[in-house]
Write a protein that holds these residues in place. Structure first.
Motif, PDB file in Angstrom:
ATOM      1  N   TYR A 236      61.915  26.364  48.960  1.00  0.00           N
ATOM      2  CA  TYR A 236      60.933  25.503  48.297  1.00  0.00           C
ATOM      3  C   TYR A 236      60.075  26.295  47.298  1.00  0.00           C
ATOM      4  N   ASP A 237      59.698  27.504  47.677  1.00  0.00           N
ATOM      5  CA  ASP A 237      58.865  28.315  46.791  1.00  0.00           C
ATOM      6  C   ASP A 237      59.602  28.642  45.493  1.00  0.00           C
ATOM      7  N   ARG A 240      59.794  25.422  43.422  1.00  0.00           N
ATOM      8  CA  ARG A 240      58.496  25.089  42.816  1.00  0.00           C
ATOM      9  C   ARG A 240      58.180  26.029  41.645  1.00  0.00           C
ATOM     10  N   THR A 241      58.586  27.283  41.780  1.00  0.00           N
ATOM     11  CA  THR A 241      58.362  28.231  40.695  1.00  0.00           C
ATOM     12  C   THR A 241      59.102  27.809  39.436  1.00  0.00           C
ATOM     13  N   GLY A 243      59.581  24.772  38.607  1.00  0.00           N
ATOM     14  CA  GLY A 243      59.065  23.497  38.155  1.00  0.00           C
ATOM     15  C   GLY A 243      59.648  22.285  38.843  1.00  0.00           C
ATOM     16  N   ALA A 244      60.159  22.433  40.037  1.00  0.00           N
ATOM     17  CA  ALA A 244      60.771  21.309  40.744  1.00  0.00           C
ATOM     18  C   ALA A 244      59.710  20.323  41.210  1.00  0.00           C
ATOM     19  N   SER A 245      60.051  19.045  41.135  1.00  0.00           N
ATOM     20  CA  SER A 245      59.155  17.998  41.610  1.00  0.00           C
ATOM     21  C   SER A 245      59.336  17.778  43.108  1.00  0.00           C
ATOM     22  N   GLU A 246      58.468  16.902  43.653  1.00  0.00           N
ATOM     23  CA  GLU A 246      58.545  16.621  45.093  1.00  0.00           C
ATOM     24  C   GLU A 246      59.877  15.956  45.446  1.00  0.00           C
ATOM     25  N   LEU A 249      62.673  18.496  45.502  1.00  0.00           N
ATOM     26  CA  LEU A 249      62.661  19.327  46.703  1.00  0.00           C
ATOM     27  C   LEU A 249      63.323  18.613  47.890  1.00  0.00           C
TER      28      LEU A 249
END
Length: 340
Positions: A236-237, A240-241, A243-246, A249
């Protein structure tokens, strides 16, 4: 002194692996052909023992079928390169082709030839041929009804269980409120809720679908939740780095990583669904394999009961094989890392 891999003893699981079976000698086919030939001769030449009626029907057909299998196996074993492709496909089942006629011969002797096993509770193999040849419309209709009911119940239960499992594994609120309820009510057998299901459902078919879906829901939900919750947080980290959205994920990180656990739940749910299927079809429905079993027991037609049980076993085995194919296709990107 060095030890090579060739000098080490082979583990027991390697000795019984498909590769080891494929290396079985070619004369295994001739041995199987000889045993099938002996079975055919036994069925045709040894007169049946008369017990309350004239004779068992389809005895000659059973004997000739065994002789045909013996001839086919002999041709495949001695055909050389002309039959090599077919023989290679049958070679992993070589030992089963030896054992099956032995078991069928023992079954035939204890029932039709000596009458040691009492009728009508026990019937010879040719009685199954009679059921499939003469009662196939009723048995086929019951199989079709069971497949439809199983498809509706399993698909609905698996879909809801998957969504709930992902929800519990991803959301802390759902994990706090829904997870304890799932653990408290989930282990309750679906068949125990049969009276309530038939009381609240608008029809017996809807009640049966609900029970099968409930039996499928629990293992799929629990194992999906377990798979999502066990995903490495570093995935997940990294996402997210970048630019992934919820939603990314959940759909592209959590769900793919949890798929091995999801398929374990689907396998467990399919077995539970088959168990509930028989129970549900014995209560109120007008067709189905469970209804057929109850009908045959009521008329003491135990040959029909055994024939239906064989159909159920083949059906369940075929669906499990199909689910394995789907799993291998869906998890092809994890080949070599997932072993279960």
């Amino acid at each position: 002194m060095t030890t090579t891999s060739e000098s080490l003893p082979r583990p027991a699981w390697q000795a019984s692996s498909p590769a080891a079976v494929r290396g079985a000698p070619w004369h295994t086919g001739l041995l199987a052909a000889a045993i099938w030939l002996a079975l055919g001769v036994l069925v045709l030449k040894w007169p049946n023992k008369e017990v309350g009626f004239s004779d068992w029907a389809y005895t000659d057909e059973f004997g000739y079928a065994a002789l045909a299998v013996a001839a086919l196996l002999a041709v495949l074993s001695l055909g050389g390169r002309f039959t090599e492709r077919i023989a290679d496909q049958l070679r992993p089942a070589g030992l089963w082709l030896v054992v099956l006629p032995l078991l069928a011969g023992i079954w035939e002797v204890l029932t039709a030839k000596l009458g040691i096993l009492p009728t009508p509770f026990f019937a010879p193999p040719q009685s199954l041929i009679e059921v499939y040849a003469e009662d196939w419309p009723r048995l086929g209709l019951s199989t079709a009804h069971s497949l439809r009911l199983l498809a509706h119940g399993f698909a609905s239960g698996a879909a809801v269980g998957f969504l709930v499992g992902v929800w519990i594994g991803w959301s802390r609120i759902a994990g706090y409120w829904v997870h304890p309820v799932l653990r408290f009510l989930g282990p309750v057998p679906a068949s125990a809720l049969l009276p309530l299901a038939f009381f609240f459902a608008p029809s017996s078919y809807a009640a049966a679908v609900f029970l099968i879906g409930l039996a499928t829901f629990f293992p799929v939900a629990v194992l999906t939740w377990s798979g999502v919750a066990a995903v490495n947080k570093s995935y997940y980290d990294v996402a997210r780095t970048l630019g992934a959205s919820e939603s990314f994920l959940v759909l592209r990180v959590a769900v793919p990583a949890a798929l091995p656990q999801v398929f374990v739940g689907l396998f467990m749910g399919l077995g539970a669904a088959f168990s509930v299927l028989v129970t549900a079809e014995m209560m109120g429905v007008k067709a189905g394999l469970g209804w057929y079993l109850q009908w045959s027991q009521g008329w003491a037609a135990y040959s029909n009961m055994y024939a239906a049980l064989i159909v159920m076993a083949v059906l369940c085995s075929g669906l499990i094989t199909l689910l394995f194919k789907v799993r291998d296709r869906a998890l092809s990107w994890q080949k070599g890392t997932v072993k279960w």
